[in-house]
Write a protein that holds these residues in place. Structure first.
Motif, mmCIF file in Angstrom:
data_model
loop_
_atom_site.group_PDB
_atom_site.id
_atom_site.type_symbol
_atom_site.label_atom_id
_atom_site.label_comp_id
_atom_site.label_asym_id
_atom_site.label_seq_id
_atom_site.Cartn_x
_atom_site.Cartn_y
_atom_site.Cartn_z
ATOM 1 N N PHE A 338 -24.491 15.519 -22.822
ATOM 2 C CA PHE A 338 -25.026 15.627 -21.513
ATOM 3 C C PHE A 338 -24.823 13.991 -20.877
ATOM 4 N N THR A 339 -24.490 14.235 -19.539
ATOM 5 C CA THR A 339 -24.205 12.948 -18.709
ATOM 6 C C THR A 339 -24.974 12.945 -17.459
ATOM 7 N N ASP A 340 -26.064 13.899 -17.390
ATOM 8 C CA ASP A 340 -26.894 14.005 -16.154
ATOM 9 C C ASP A 340 -27.551 12.789 -15.944
ATOM 10 N N PRO A 341 -28.220 12.704 -14.814
ATOM 11 C CA PRO A 341 -28.821 11.373 -14.446
ATOM 12 C C PRO A 341 -30.043 10.984 -15.484
ATOM 13 N N TYR A 342 -30.528 12.121 -15.848
ATOM 14 C CA TYR A 342 -32.050 12.055 -16.615
ATOM 15 C C TYR A 342 -31.617 11.490 -17.972
ATOM 16 N N THR A 343 -30.506 12.083 -18.492
ATOM 17 C CA THR A 343 -30.030 11.653 -19.852
ATOM 18 C C THR A 343 -29.527 10.134 -19.786
ATOM 19 N N ALA A 344 -28.799 9.757 -18.587
ATOM 20 C CA ALA A 344 -28.294 8.444 -18.521
ATOM 21 C C ALA A 344 -29.584 7.528 -18.282
ATOM 22 N N ALA A 345 -30.618 7.945 -17.890
ATOM 23 C CA ALA A 345 -31.811 6.876 -17.713
ATOM 24 C C ALA A 345 -32.449 6.891 -19.096
ATOM 25 N N ALA A 346 -32.568 7.703 -19.911
ATOM 26 C CA ALA A 346 -33.036 7.739 -21.084
ATOM 27 C C ALA A 346 -32.130 6.975 -22.087
ATOM 28 N N ASN A 347 -30.891 7.261 -22.038
ATOM 29 C CA ASN A 347 -29.958 6.660 -22.982
ATOM 30 C C ASN A 347 -29.902 4.844 -22.663
#
Length: 506
Positions: A338-347
């Motif tokens: 996943f590359t969505d903004p929520y995943t990016a924020a968590a990662n």
């Protein structure tokens, strides 16, 4: 011209899907039906033993275990995934617990269960047995009380799972659920329940030094407390403290059914011990504030809310999810890309441990930024910033949704969570769709080097109406079944990109 048509179809699909949403990914129902105070079992509570009123019966009392069930109004599906939601409250009744929540009707429980039902889930806000003495002057006794309370919570969670499986098998499936698609979702104290139910699958795991009294004597005794599933009788023997010999502490509920579930979600909370986590357990999704003063994010001592008395050293979401990754339990998320903004924020803050979302609030005292309470809540020391809380819940639901689709095998189209898809040329992949128009079936054929991975079919309102995942073939026949007459968009997914085709059923 063919390329242009493909681009037009892609644009149409994107616009429609964004506008209409997709079941289990976004809210597609406007109204929710709530059935309150549904009994899912009964069991022995010790809460009356902690009452200062000496006229109360000094024995554990069996009482019904209740939940509120949320369903999407007007839904016709009969095999829906079910989410069991467990409230916070420190295992102490509200408002005596001194915090703003503690029962199935808490504002945040209602908010999240309503959202889940609007997404197409069946959601149950579940009450569980309460009772321990956080103010005992001896830390070891406080620990004994707390591990017993948590153990009862785990038993009640499994009782609720079995209730739904029993009603699906014996009672005509009145809730319209798929008994093989169950999520435990806990908040605060409920997070302890969801995490520990996922990991504590063997009574012998409780026999570790921190859960032993001098002697040594186990703080949990299977014959006294019942087994971890809550399917055996637990009865007090002579010489056991506090209780009267012969008192029953556990009544079996629905013992003929398994207690398996497919996903654990926690907002805060902690794990009794990381030694309880093993390969093959359900995947974990954890939301946690790293500065949580009551339940550690990594490892630390549980503190009694309000008075801050120490109880026991436990491990938090970070270590639990780390092990879930290392043991392969969270591979279903790690492989999603996943590359969505929520995943990016968590990662950006989870050190690469998939399924972990740290909330950096900037306030070391803010352990539950998702919490909502009414203006007249007797334990509130300030007005609730419900707008801010709902923004956190937005993030929780958007991070949860695609991962739940994967863990439960719901067949959702999650392409919007990944990097922009390459649009492949129909001629390159050799896609042939025939007959088209069709009456009963449509056959999809491709070149040998381009096997079809998945096929998603949308109507012209953007609703996902048919799914075929893991096709992994160059020749696939899709049956029409109940699709109405009309025009649809078939999104055919390959390893390297996608092709869309307009299809028509007469």
């Amino acid at each position: 011209m063919k390329k242009l048509n493909t681009l037009i179809l892609i644009a149409l699909l994107a616009i429609c899907t964004t506008a209409m949403g997709q079941r289990y990914v976004s809210e597609v129902f406007t109204d929710v039906q709530v059935t309150t105070n549904v009994p899912y079992g009964f069991n022995a509570s010790i809460i009356n033993l902690l009452d200062t009123d000496t006229t109360n019966d000094a024995h554990p009392l069996a009482h019904p275990l209740l939940m509120d069930v949320y369903q999407p109004a007007g839904d016709t599906e009969t095999d829906r995934p079910v989410v069991l939601y467990f409230h916070t409250g420190s295992f102490i009744p509200f408002p005596a617990n001194g915090i703003t929540g503690g029962h199935k009707g808490d504002s945040v429980c209602v908010e999240i269960c309503t959202r889940l039902a609007k997404m197409g889930y069946v959601a149950a806000s579940v009450d569980y047995r309460l009772g321990w003495n956080p103010l005992d002057p001896e830390e070891l006794i406080r620990r004994w009380f707390l591990i017993n309370a948590a153990y009862r919570g785990v038993q009640d969670a499994r009782t609720c799972i079995r209730y739904f499986k029993k009603t699906a098998a014996e009672d005509g499936n009145p809730w319209g659920i798929d008994p093989n698609k169950i999520v435990l979702f806990g908040q605060g104290t409920g997070g302890y329940i969801s995490l520990n139910t996922a990991a504590l699958d063997d009574y012998n795991k409780t026999l570790i030094p921190k859960f032993l009294l001098p002697g040594p004597v186990p703080m949990i005794i299977e014959g006294v407390n019942g087994n971890v599933w809550g399917t055996s009788v637990g009865q007090v023997p002579p010489g056991y403290p506090i209780f009267t010999p012969g008192d029953t502490l556990c009544y079996p509920n629905w013992p003929g059914y398994d207690s398996d579930f497919q996903l654990s979600v926690n907002l805060g909370g902690a794990l009794g011990d990381t030694s309880w986590i093993d390969p093959g357990q359900p995947p974990l999704i954890s939301f946690h504030t790293p500065d949580d003063p009551f339940a550690p994010y990594v490892e630390g001592t549980v503190l009694v809310p309000v008075v801050n008395f120490p109880v026991v050293e436990v491990q938090g979401s970070y270590l639990a999810v780390r092990l879930a990754n290392l043991y392969g339990n969270n591979d279903v998320f790690a492989n999603a890309d996943f590359t969505d903004p929520y995943t990016a924020a968590a990662n950006a803050h989870n050190d690469g441990w998939q399924g972990l979302y740290p909330f950096l609030t900037g306030d070391p005292n803010d352990s539950s930024p998702w919490d909502i309470w009414a203006w007249d809540n007797p334990n509130a020391t300030e007005l609730c910033d419900s707008v801010r809380a709902r923004m956190y819940i937005d993030t929780i639901m958007n991070y949860f949704a695609p991962r739940a689709c994967l863990a439960l095998g719901l067949g959702c189209d999650l392409s919007m969570y990944s990097a922009a898809e390459e649009i492949l040329d129909v001629g390159t992949v050799g896609l042939k769709v025939s007959p088209n128009p069709a009456t009963a079936y449509i056959r999809f054929e491709t070149n040998a080097e381009y096997p079809i991975q998945h096929i998603y079919v949308y109507d012209l309102n953007g609703r996902l109406v048919k799914v075929h995942t893991n096709v992994k073939a160059n020749d696939f026949t899709m049956q029409r079944h109940s699709l109405a007459k009309g025009t649809y968009v078939a999104k055919v997914i390959f390893e390297d990109g996608i092709v869309t085709e307009k299809i028509l059923f007469h």
